[in-house]
Scaffold this active site. Structure first.
Site, PDB file in Angstrom:
ATOM      1  N   GLU A  22      71.036  52.242  59.276  1.00  0.00           N
ATOM      2  CA  GLU A  22      69.669  51.892  59.046  1.00  0.00           C
ATOM      3  C   GLU A  22      69.453  50.763  57.962  1.00  0.00           C
ATOM      4  O   GLU A  22      68.641  49.839  58.014  1.00  0.00           O
ATOM      5  CB  GLU A  22      69.085  52.831  58.536  1.00  0.00           C
ATOM      6  CG  GLU A  22      67.559  52.878  58.283  1.00  0.00           C
ATOM      7  CD  GLU A  22      66.542  52.246  59.415  1.00  0.00           C
ATOM      8  OE1 GLU A  22      65.516  51.749  59.237  1.00  0.00           O
ATOM      9  OE2 GLU A  22      67.038  52.375  60.644  1.00  0.00           O
ATOM     10  N   ASP A 248      43.236  14.009  28.446  1.00  0.00           N
ATOM     11  CA  ASP A 248      43.684  13.671  26.945  1.00  0.00           C
ATOM     12  C   ASP A 248      44.253  14.701  26.104  1.00  0.00           C
ATOM     13  O   ASP A 248      44.583  15.630  26.934  1.00  0.00           O
ATOM     14  CB  ASP A 248      42.219  13.389  26.167  1.00  0.00           C
ATOM     15  CG  ASP A 248      40.962  14.312  26.575  1.00  0.00           C
ATOM     16  OD1 ASP A 248      41.538  15.711  25.943  1.00  0.00           O
ATOM     17  OD2 ASP A 248      39.915  14.235  26.689  1.00  0.00           O
ATOM     18  N   LYS A 270      42.287  10.560  24.004  1.00  0.00           N
ATOM     19  CA  LYS A 270      41.208  11.480  22.848  1.00  0.00           C
ATOM     20  C   LYS A 270      41.998  12.218  21.988  1.00  0.00           C
ATOM     21  O   LYS A 270      42.851  13.073  22.661  1.00  0.00           O
ATOM     22  CB  LYS A 270      40.136  12.210  23.602  1.00  0.00           C
ATOM     23  CG  LYS A 270      39.085  12.860  22.911  1.00  0.00           C
ATOM     24  CD  LYS A 270      38.312  13.822  23.648  1.00  0.00           C
ATOM     25  CE  LYS A 270      37.278  13.022  24.313  1.00  0.00           C
ATOM     26  NZ  LYS A 270      36.151  13.943  24.970  1.00  0.00           N
TER      27      LYS A 270
END
Length: 299
Positions: A22, A248, A270
């Protein structure tokens, strides 16, 4: 991540399953979704596996197992039902250079099988690195509900047309073509049962190159407190659609990881208390990119 998710090519390759009961049958059922050649290593096979052999969907090799039994296999699954036997076969498979999955023994697994959402050729794999199989199944159920049953057949149609698109649609217009195909009229027609009409529309558009007008789009996306899991769903959607992203130092790098890998990223400098780039210059660049028909995000 302790395991990297990856799709393994199975065409013209062997998938070896050691075991005849199985546990082996469970792995065989999963691997029958692929086009690989299943090879079953066991003296005896249960009725389900024996039927796979009888119908030509698998090969049976009852000979003594050696490292050569596993050589050049795309994947190896070991599940005899006996932990000691599985461990011994694992050693032989590793000696044969195979990538191995041993049923119910995570410490012996090089590879694990995820939960699958199958819209062939679209396949979504969900894994939890073995920590929470029940959770993986719950996620699978949610994704099954999200993906239209016709998605696979439409993706297959797109795959058949890729060569024609590459030959007739200029490279600069291809992304816009596919965005239109999957997000507009062709897909809407296909999923409502108008498969032939959708295919005809795609082919006509490829032939005439009469693409819908490409309209630029600008999204101003707030990165919030910084953690990417605090972004809104719409913010994530805009990042994944963007052709170019202006960002930024205030943006956490993890947020950028949500963007398309091939999206252009423009650092606009930035820093806290200062602007290396004047705002009017940033705004002019954003507008200029959108004027080219590109999807722009200012993050």
């Amino acid at each position: 991540m302790h395991s990297f998710p990856m799709f393994i090519r199975t065409t013209n390759r062997r998938i070896v399953i050691a075991g005849g009961g199985e546990q082996a049958a469970q792995k065989a059922r999963l691997m029958l979704k692929t086009d690989g050649q299943l090879v079953l290593l066991a003296q005896d096979l249960d009725p389900e596996l024996a039927d796979l052999v009888a119908t030509g969907r698998a090969l049976h090799d009852p000979s003594p197992i050696t490292p050569a039994s596993f050589a050049d296999a795309a994947m190896v699954f070991i599940g005899t039902g006996c932990p000691g036997m599985d461990a011994a076969l694992h050693m032989l498979a590793k000696a044969g250079g195979a990538q191995v999955n041993v049923v119910d023994q995570p410490s012996l697994c090089d590879i694990t099988t995820p939960s699958l959402v199958d819209r062939d050729p679209v396949v979504v794999a969900i894994g939890t690195e073995g920590t929470a199989p029940v959770l993986a199944r719950q996620i699978k159920t949610q994704v099954e509900q999200m993906l239209d049953p016709r998605l696979g057949s439409f993706a297959a149609l797109a795959g058949r047309l890729r060569g024609a698109v590459a030959a007739q649609i200029p490279r600069s217009d291809r992304r816009a073509f596919w965005r239109w195909a999957f997000g507009d009229t062709p897909w809407q027609m296909h999923k409502t049962g108008q498969e032939r009409a959708a295919a005809d529309l795609l082919k006509q558009t490829i032939h005439t190159r009469a693409l819908p007008a490409s309209t630029g789009h600008i999204a101003l996306v707030g990165a919030g407190p910084g953690a990417r899991d605090l972004l809104t769903l719409r913010a994530v959607e805009r990042l994944q659609e963007a052709d170019v992203i202006f960002y930024d130092r205030l943006v956490d790098p993890e947020v950028l990881e949500l963007a398309r890998r091939d999206a252009e990223r423009v650092f606009v400098g930035k820093v806290v208390g200062a602007h290396a780039w004047p705002q009017d210059r940033i705004s002019a660049l954003i507008v200029a990119e959108a004027a080219k028909g590109r999807r722009v995000v200012r993050l």
